[in-house]
Design a protein around this motif. Structure first.
Motif, PDB file in Angstrom:
ATOM      1  N   ILE A  52      -3.112  32.708  -4.966  1.00 56.14           N
ATOM      2  CA  ILE A  52      -4.702  32.261  -4.562  1.00 56.14           C
ATOM      3  C   ILE A  52      -5.267  32.810  -3.465  1.00 56.14           C
ATOM      4  O   ILE A  52      -4.927  32.256  -2.600  1.00 56.14           O
ATOM      5  N   TRP A  53      -6.570  33.524  -3.613  1.00 53.58           N
ATOM      6  CA  TRP A  53      -7.979  33.311  -2.441  1.00 53.58           C
ATOM      7  C   TRP A  53      -8.360  32.542  -2.019  1.00 53.58           C
ATOM      8  O   TRP A  53      -8.789  32.207  -2.952  1.00 53.58           O
ATOM      9  N   GLY A  54      -9.027  32.828  -1.001  1.00 51.18           N
ATOM     10  CA  GLY A  54      -9.959  32.640  -0.776  1.00 51.18           C
ATOM     11  C   GLY A  54     -10.235  31.250  -1.167  1.00 51.18           C
ATOM     12  O   GLY A  54      -9.518  29.760  -0.327  1.00 51.18           O
ATOM     13  N   ALA A  55     -11.711  30.154  -0.865  1.00 49.65           N
ATOM     14  CA  ALA A  55     -11.764  28.515  -0.606  1.00 49.65           C
ATOM     15  C   ALA A  55     -11.143  28.035  -1.899  1.00 49.65           C
ATOM     16  O   ALA A  55     -10.390  26.916  -2.036  1.00 49.65           O
ATOM     17  N   MET A  56     -10.705  28.947  -2.525  1.00 47.59           N
ATOM     18  CA  MET A  56      -9.256  28.516  -3.702  1.00 47.59           C
ATOM     19  C   MET A  56      -8.294  28.048  -3.442  1.00 47.59           C
ATOM     20  O   MET A  56      -7.198  27.177  -3.670  1.00 47.59           O
ATOM     21  N   ALA A  57      -8.083  28.925  -2.308  1.00 48.89           N
ATOM     22  CA  ALA A  57      -6.583  28.508  -2.029  1.00 48.89           C
ATOM     23  C   ALA A  57      -6.455  27.173  -1.458  1.00 48.89           C
ATOM     24  O   ALA A  57      -5.416  26.610  -0.605  1.00 48.89           O
ATOM     25  N   LEU A  84       3.907  22.442 -10.579  1.00 53.77           N
ATOM     26  CA  LEU A  84       4.072  22.879  -9.104  1.00 53.77           C
ATOM     27  C   LEU A  84       5.864  22.774  -8.562  1.00 53.77           C
ATOM     28  O   LEU A  84       6.207  21.755  -8.117  1.00 53.77           O
ATOM     29  N   THR A  85       6.127  23.799  -8.227  1.00 49.75           N
ATOM     30  CA  THR A  85       8.246  23.473  -7.236  1.00 49.75           C
ATOM     31  C   THR A  85       8.172  23.471  -6.133  1.00 49.75           C
ATOM     32  O   THR A  85       9.144  23.170  -6.185  1.00 49.75           O
ATOM     33  N   ARG A  86       6.942  23.863  -5.505  1.00 49.33           N
ATOM     34  CA  ARG A  86       7.281  22.934  -4.549  1.00 49.33           C
ATOM     35  C   ARG A  86       5.768  23.367  -3.909  1.00 49.33           C
ATOM     36  O   ARG A  86       4.269  23.427  -4.622  1.00 49.33           O
ATOM     37  N   ASP A  87       5.026  23.098  -2.326  1.00 47.18           N
ATOM     38  CA  ASP A  87       4.310  22.485  -2.447  1.00 47.18           C
ATOM     39  C   ASP A  87       3.578  23.866  -1.752  1.00 47.18           C
ATOM     40  O   ASP A  87       3.693  24.931  -1.177  1.00 47.18           O
ATOM     41  N   VAL A  88       2.305  24.118  -1.810  1.00 49.27           N
ATOM     42  CA  VAL A  88       1.135  25.211  -1.311  1.00 49.27           C
ATOM     43  C   VAL A  88       1.377  25.710   0.094  1.00 49.27           C
ATOM     44  O   VAL A  88       1.171  24.598   0.725  1.00 49.27           O
ATOM     45  N   GLN A  89       2.336  26.848   0.119  1.00 49.04           N
ATOM     46  CA  GLN A  89       1.902  27.892   1.188  1.00 49.04           C
ATOM     47  C   GLN A  89       0.830  27.911   1.842  1.00 49.04           C
ATOM     48  O   GLN A  89       0.432  29.538   1.123  1.00 49.04           O
ATOM     49  N   LEU A  90      -0.264  27.155   2.665  1.00 45.81           N
ATOM     50  CA  LEU A  90      -1.588  28.514   3.172  1.00 45.81           C
ATOM     51  C   LEU A  90      -1.388  28.894   4.479  1.00 45.81           C
ATOM     52  O   LEU A  90      -0.556  28.995   4.741  1.00 45.81           O
ATOM     53  N   SER A  91      -1.802  30.122   4.324  1.00 43.95           N
ATOM     54  CA  SER A  91      -1.897  31.213   5.211  1.00 43.95           C
ATOM     55  C   SER A  91      -2.617  31.968   5.432  1.00 43.95           C
ATOM     56  O   SER A  91      -4.162  32.045   4.779  1.00 43.95           O
ATOM     57  N   TYR A  92      -3.909  33.130   6.584  1.00 44.84           N
ATOM     58  CA  TYR A  92      -4.659  33.308   6.622  1.00 44.84           C
ATOM     59  C   TYR A  92      -4.218  35.006   7.078  1.00 44.84           C
ATOM     60  O   TYR A  92      -3.729  34.872   7.908  1.00 44.84           O
ATOM     61  N   THR A  93      -5.567  35.941   6.350  1.00 44.34           N
ATOM     62  CA  THR A  93      -5.355  37.087   6.782  1.00 44.34           C
ATOM     63  C   THR A  93      -5.534  37.622   7.930  1.00 44.34           C
ATOM     64  O   THR A  93      -6.019  36.362   8.278  1.00 44.34           O
ATOM     65  N   PRO A  94      -5.499  38.746   8.685  1.00 46.20           N
ATOM     66  CA  PRO A  94      -6.636  38.855  10.343  1.00 46.20           C
ATOM     67  C   PRO A  94      -7.713  38.640   9.931  1.00 46.20           C
ATOM     68  O   PRO A  94      -8.102  38.219  10.933  1.00 46.20           O
ATOM     69  N   SER A  95      -8.113  39.093   9.257  1.00 40.40           N
ATOM     70  CA  SER A  95     -10.123  38.754   8.713  1.00 40.40           C
ATOM     71  C   SER A  95      -9.926  37.336   8.130  1.00 40.40           C
ATOM     72  O   SER A  95     -11.758  36.937   7.626  1.00 40.40           O
ATOM     73  N   GLN A  96      -9.594  36.630   8.212  1.00 39.65           N
ATOM     74  CA  GLN A  96      -9.556  35.190   8.021  1.00 39.65           C
ATOM     75  C   GLN A  96      -9.414  34.805   7.177  1.00 39.65           C
ATOM     76  O   GLN A  96     -10.512  33.243   6.027  1.00 39.65           O
ATOM     77  N   ALA A 111      -8.525  33.245   3.107  1.00 43.90           N
ATOM     78  CA  ALA A 111      -7.594  31.780   3.152  1.00 43.90           C
ATOM     79  C   ALA A 111      -6.866  32.771   1.976  1.00 43.90           C
ATOM     80  O   ALA A 111      -7.082  33.115   0.759  1.00 43.90           O
ATOM     81  N   VAL A 112      -4.960  32.096   1.702  1.00 43.96           N
ATOM     82  CA  VAL A 112      -4.273  33.127   0.747  1.00 43.96           C
ATOM     83  C   VAL A 112      -2.953  31.792   0.867  1.00 43.96           C
ATOM     84  O   VAL A 112      -2.153  31.625   1.615  1.00 43.96           O
TER      85      VAL A 112
END
Length: 153
Positions: free
Chosen positions: A52-57, A13-25, A27-28
């Motif tokens: 990466i989407w969902g719980a895997m994210a 990985l070249t940077r830390d994982v950037q986790l965010s959430y869609t309006p429907s919650q 995870a991405v």
């Protein structure tokens, strides 16, 4: 014959994982990976963005950091948008669908010794644990014929 969109890779990985959430919650996570290949006379590195989407994210966000080695597979997707200057832009990225935790290092981190492992309680700087713990070495002794034989393949 139908087309197949599958991509398998391993890299760091070249940077830390950037986790965010869609309006429907949902995870991405977005992250970059460097995929290297060595040749006789040069090295080649390809940089790729991952999504990466969902719980895997959330799992990636919890366990992986910049520099982590990852083994994954997914599909390639082309993102398209119009830039602020009005020009059309595209970016190829991999949508991760599966991953495997890489094999553990042969020597664990000092803060988590395995059962039976011990630290030297000497004052001063922390000591590295001794692996394997004394008395738990298995296999033929050094110098025996079984240890010196070549593997026949």
């Amino acid at each position: 014959m139908s087309d197949q969109n599958a991509f398998h890779f391993s890299g760091r990985l070249t940077r830390d994982v950037q986790l965010s959430y869609t309006p429907s919650q949902t995870a991405v996570a977005d992250v970059g990976v460097a995929i290297g290949r060595k040749y006789k006379d040069k090295d080649e590195v390809v940089f790729l963005d991952l999504r990466i989407w969902g719980a895997m994210a959330e799992t990636w966000n919890k366990y992986f950091r910049k520099g982590s080695f990852v083994i994954a597979s997914g599909r390639l997707a082309m993102d398209q948008w119009t830039g602020q200057d009005g020009a059309k832009r595209t970016k190829l990225r991999c949508i991760v669908e599966n991953f495997t935790f890489p094999p553990l290092q042969s020597k664990p981190a000092p803060e988590s010794p395995p059962a039976g492992g011990n630290y030297e309680d000497a004052p001063g700087e922390p000591q590295e644990p001794s692996w394997p713990p004394p008395g738990e070495v298995s296999g033929p002794p050094r110098g025996s014929q079984a240890a010196d034989d070549e593997i026949p393949f």
